[in-house]
Design a protein around this motif. Structure first.
Motif, short mmCIF file in Angstrom:
data_model
loop_
_atom_site.label_atom_id
_atom_site.label_comp_id
_atom_site.label_asym_id
_atom_site.label_seq_id
_atom_site.Cartn_x
_atom_site.Cartn_y
_atom_site.Cartn_z
N MET A 1 4.41 10.04 -7.02
CA MET A 1 5.58 10.45 -7.80
C MET A 1 5.22 10.60 -9.28
N ALA A 2 4.37 9.73 -9.79
CA ALA A 2 3.93 9.84 -11.18
C ALA A 2 3.14 11.13 -11.38
N GLU A 3 2.32 11.48 -10.39
CA GLU A 3 1.53 12.70 -10.46
C GLU A 3 2.42 13.94 -10.45
N VAL A 4 3.40 13.98 -9.53
CA VAL A 4 4.33 15.12 -9.47
C VAL A 4 5.15 15.22 -10.75
N VAL B 1 0.83 -1.21 0.00
CA VAL B 1 0.00 0.00 0.00
C VAL B 1 0.86 1.25 0.00
N ASP B 2 1.88 1.28 0.89
CA ASP B 2 2.73 2.46 0.98
C ASP B 2 3.50 2.67 -0.31
N GLY B 3 4.02 1.56 -0.87
CA GLY B 3 4.78 1.65 -2.12
C GLY B 3 3.91 2.12 -3.26
N ARG B 4 2.69 1.59 -3.37
CA ARG B 4 1.77 1.97 -4.42
C ARG B 4 1.40 3.46 -4.31
N THR B 5 1.05 3.86 -3.10
CA THR B 5 0.70 5.27 -2.87
C THR B 5 1.85 6.19 -3.26
N LEU B 6 3.05 5.78 -2.87
CA LEU B 6 4.24 6.58 -3.17
C LEU B 6 4.46 6.68 -4.67
N VAL B 7 4.37 5.56 -5.38
CA VAL B 7 4.59 5.56 -6.83
C VAL B 7 3.54 6.41 -7.54
N PRO C 1 9.25 -3.41 -3.51
CA PRO C 1 10.04 -3.95 -2.39
C PRO C 1 10.30 -2.88 -1.33
N GLU C 2 10.37 -3.32 -0.08
CA GLU C 2 10.55 -2.38 1.02
C GLU C 2 11.84 -1.59 0.88
N ARG C 3 12.92 -2.27 0.42
CA ARG C 3 14.21 -1.57 0.26
C ARG C 3 14.08 -0.47 -0.79
N ALA C 4 13.26 -0.69 -1.80
CA ALA C 4 13.06 0.33 -2.84
C ALA C 4 12.20 1.48 -2.32
N VAL C 5 11.23 1.15 -1.44
CA VAL C 5 10.35 2.20 -0.89
C VAL C 5 11.18 3.26 -0.16
N ARG C 6 12.15 2.81 0.62
CA ARG C 6 12.97 3.76 1.39
C ARG C 6 13.73 4.71 0.46
N SER C 7 14.33 4.18 -0.61
CA SER C 7 15.10 5.05 -1.51
C SER C 7 14.18 5.90 -2.39
N LEU C 8 13.02 5.35 -2.77
CA LEU C 8 12.07 6.13 -3.56
C LEU C 8 11.48 7.29 -2.75
N THR C 9 11.36 7.10 -1.45
CA THR C 9 10.87 8.19 -0.58
C THR C 9 11.82 9.38 -0.64
N MET C 10 13.11 9.08 -0.66
CA MET C 10 14.11 10.15 -0.78
C MET C 10 13.96 10.87 -2.12
N LEU C 11 13.74 10.09 -3.18
CA LEU C 11 13.55 10.69 -4.51
C LEU C 11 12.26 11.51 -4.56
N PHE D 1 8.61 6.09 -13.53
CA PHE D 1 7.40 6.16 -12.70
C PHE D 1 6.21 5.48 -13.40
N ASP D 2 6.15 5.66 -14.72
CA ASP D 2 5.05 5.03 -15.47
C ASP D 2 5.13 3.50 -15.37
N GLU D 3 6.35 2.95 -15.53
CA GLU D 3 6.49 1.49 -15.46
C GLU D 3 6.17 0.97 -14.06
N LEU D 4 6.64 1.68 -13.04
CA LEU D 4 6.36 1.26 -11.66
C LEU D 4 4.86 1.31 -11.38
N LYS D 5 4.20 2.35 -11.94
CA LYS D 5 2.77 2.50 -11.71
C LYS D 5 1.98 1.38 -12.40
#
Length: 669
Positions: free
Chosen positions: A20-23, A11-17, A66-76, A55-59
């Motif tokens: 990011m696609a919107e921004v 859920v957190d990863g999806r919301t984040l992606v 993955p949780e490890r990706a969520v942490r780094s994507l949050t920084m981005l 962002f389009d591909e992730l969406k």
């Protein structure tokens, strides 16, 4: 528990992606940039657009992030927000501001680039299931950003130098036409459309400052006016109305612009021609509030509070905002109504008496000068008719000459006569044009206490005219006014602080007042148990706080507790000015220190009450301060959480070390 944790990550990863696609889409829509720092903005925009496919591909992917990706994507994600904000500045901001602040903006680019590089380096591309093409594109962007981090854009050095040379001129100084020509060319401020767009951008900065512009915005507006005036001398037809409005559809042409509510007089509900402030702090159009007062009312029409005085103070900032808004909307600014009052005239007998007194002023006998100045002082006190008659008879230059006399009584009579003459509007220009200010300043420095106090009152009377504020400040009036505020009687102090308030409406005088030692005296008056000049003191502190030196001096004088006390128990107008002063302090260099103290002293509850029940400006300032405090509390909470994480990590490290003791047989080096 593991399934629950995995679900949360999805859920957190999806919301984040999705975010990011919107921004990223919002960034892609920002396509045009002002010419200042244009290359930096265009490069950043292009690189951000190259990240959009990721962002389009992730969406579109159905795999959990993955949780490890969520942490780094949050920084981005945070870096994307910063990029959008910076690109919006390049798209909508003032060209003049972008050049003047080019060093700071370049530093922002450098910091953002470093943040983007770090976040992209930490994204685990190998576990995100991106296509090879997209992964290569992300790597390309990271490499470009890494190279950009090492470069500094120096293209605007000459432009910055030219702009500063005009920016630092006084309002009435002439700029080099060659420099103005270069500025207009390089900044593309050559057409009326370019100039209006820049004026609108500066207007938005004023609105963002809550109608309380600081020195930099005022000086930028002055600089733009110099460029505009220069361009109009080069092309006199530039300001001529075109048929642009006729290109609009008929239904659009018929719609008049909607005036902002703050620009309407609360009495007439029409756009204000000559906005003035009454004792309660409310602003009205002069014509309508004068009619209200002439009808015998002694209350503020909007608040129904009893007016402590019927003085009307011109609201120059609002007048400027209205003019800028009118210019931006292609309509003529409202013209201040001409004085309908007929020119007063003396009777023939009175005229003869005045002429006789003026002849005595020219006498070589000090007794004649003294008695004539005393008689003119009394006559000028009585009516506008007398004031006009005395000025027409040529008394003003002769009275100015007597300001340097060594006879104390003659000097007192001369400066007081000039004070009484200056009350009549038409005489102000005559007093100034005779070169009276240096003489008045001389009296203010060296005269008797009575003469000094009346000299201060004269400067107060003259300083209601905008142009005179500049002249009076430049001729050295501010330091002796500050001295009188420190040493004078109650009446003298009041005249001094009123004159200083008027002078400091002009931004160029604020630094002079601060350097003359005005702020510690004002803070002393703020804590005076008798509080006899609280209104004037707070109004003056509020306008000084918009100046960097003023803000620093107010902080150094430890005014915070007294300002909070005013918000707790002061009048609505005084609360408003105290809040305006705090708003500037809380945006300064040591804002965390002030915010912490203010929070400890219970300012939040006071501001919540003020946001509900204060004056209009007071409500806005209260909300602004609450936002500062909320941001401060959030930062404190994040810092505390960070410290707790570090402490926990250190504790775990110590525990791990103690559970694996070094073997007696190991080689310890």
């Amino acid at each position: 528990m593991e399934e629950e944790k995995a679900a949360t990550t999805v859920v957190d990863g999806r919301t984040l992606v999705d975010r990011m696609a919107e921004v990223s889409g919002e960034i892609a829509s920002i396509s045009d940039f002002r010419n200042a720092c244009r290359k930096q903005f265009c490069d950043l925009s292009r690189r951000m657009k190259l990240l959009a496919p990721m962002f389009d591909e992730l969406k579109e992917s159905k795999d959990p992030v993955p949780e490890r990706a969520v942490r780094s994507l949050t920084m981005l994600d945070r870096a994307l927000d910063s990029a959008k904000e910076l690109l919006q500045l390049g798209n909508e901001g003032s060209k003049i501001f972008l050049v003047l602040e080019s060093d700071r903006i370049t530093n922002k680019f450098q910091d953002l680039t470093a943040e983007l590089v770090k976040s992209l380096e930490e994204i685990p591309l190998d576990i995100l299931n991106l296509s090879d093409e997209v992964a290569e594109q992300v790597e390309l962007v990271r490499a470009q950003l890494k190279r950009a981090k090492e470069r500094v854009d120096t293209n605007n050095v000459d432009l910055h130098s030219d702009l500063l040379s005009v920016y630092n001129l006084s309002a009435d100084a002439n700029a080099d036409p060659l420099i103005l020509h270069r500025l207009a060319e390089r900044m593309q401020l050559k057409t009326i459309s370019d100039l209006k767009q820049e004026s609108l951008a500066l207007h938005e900065m004023v609105v963002a400052s809550d109608g309380d512009p600081g020195e930099s915005i005022e000086k930028m507006s002055m600089l733009l006016k110099k460029i505009k005036d220069f361009m109009q001398t080069q092309n006199p037809e530039m300001g001529t109305p075109t048929n642009k409005k006729n290109l609009l559809p008929t239904n659009e042409r018929s719609k008049p612009p909607i005036f902002p509510d703050d620009f309407r007089c609360p009495i007439s509900l029409e756009l204000m021609k000559d906005p003035v402030i009454v004792a309660t702090g409310q602003t009205y159009d002069r014509e309508f509030i004068e009619e209200w007062l002439a009808a015998g009312h002694d209350t503020c029409p909007k608040t129904q509070q009893k007016l402590s005085s019927k003085t009307l103070t011109p609201n120059y900032v609002l007048r400027s905002l209205i003019a800028q808004w009118c210019e931006a909307n292609d309509i003529d600014p409202p013209k201040r109504p001409a004085k309908s009052k007929p020119q007063p005239a003396c009777s023939s007998s009175q005229h003869a008496k005045v002429l006789d007194l003026v002849r005595k002023l020219s006498s070589r006998r000090i007794e004649d000068q003294r008695s004539a100045a005393a008689d003119l002082r009394l006559l000028a006190r009585l009516s506008d008719d007398n004031r006009s008659c005395i000025a027409e008879a040529g008394a003003i230059p002769l009275l100015v000459n007597l300001l340097s006399t060594l006879d104390v009584r003659t000097q007192e009579n001369a400066v007081t006569a000039l004070l009484n003459l200056s009350i009549y509007e038409s005489n102000k220009e005559k007093v100034i044009s005779t070169g009276a200010v240096p003489g008045i300043v001389h009296v203010l420095r060296r005269g008797s206490m009575e003469a000094r106090e009346n000299a201060a009152a004269t400067l107060f009377s003259l300083s209601v005219i905008d142009d005179f504020k500049v002249r009076i400040g430049n001729l050295g009036a501010i330091p002796p006014l500050v001295s009188l505020l420190r040493e004078g009687s109650q009446r003298g102090k009041k005249d001094a602080v009123l004159a200083l308030f008027n002078l400091c409406i002009y931004q160029g005088n604020k630094g002079k007042a601060v350097r003359a030692g005005l702020v510690p005296i004002l803070v002393g008056l703020l804590v005076d148990p008798e509080a006899v000049m609280l209104d004037e003191t707070l109004a003056t502190l509020a306008i000084l706080s918009s100046h960097p030196e003023g803000k620093a001096a107010i902080a150094a004088a430890e005014a915070l507790p007294a300002l909070i006390e005013v918000i707790k128990s002061g009048s609505p107008r005084n609360k408003e000015n105290a809040a305006a002063t705090l708003a500037h302090l809380f945006s300064g260099e040591h804002q965390l220190q002030y915010l912490a103290k203010a929070y400890e002293k219970g300012l939040v509850d006071l501001l919540i009450g003020m946001a509900k029940n204060g004056t209009d400006r007071g409500k806005r300032k209260a909300v602004q301060l609450l936002q500062h405090i909320q941001k401060f509390l959030k930062q404190q909470k994040e810092a505390q959480a960070h410290e707790e994480v570090e402490a926990h990590a250190q504790a775990q490290a110590l525990a791990a070390e103690s559970s694996f003791p070094i073997s007696p047989n190991s080689d310890d080096g």
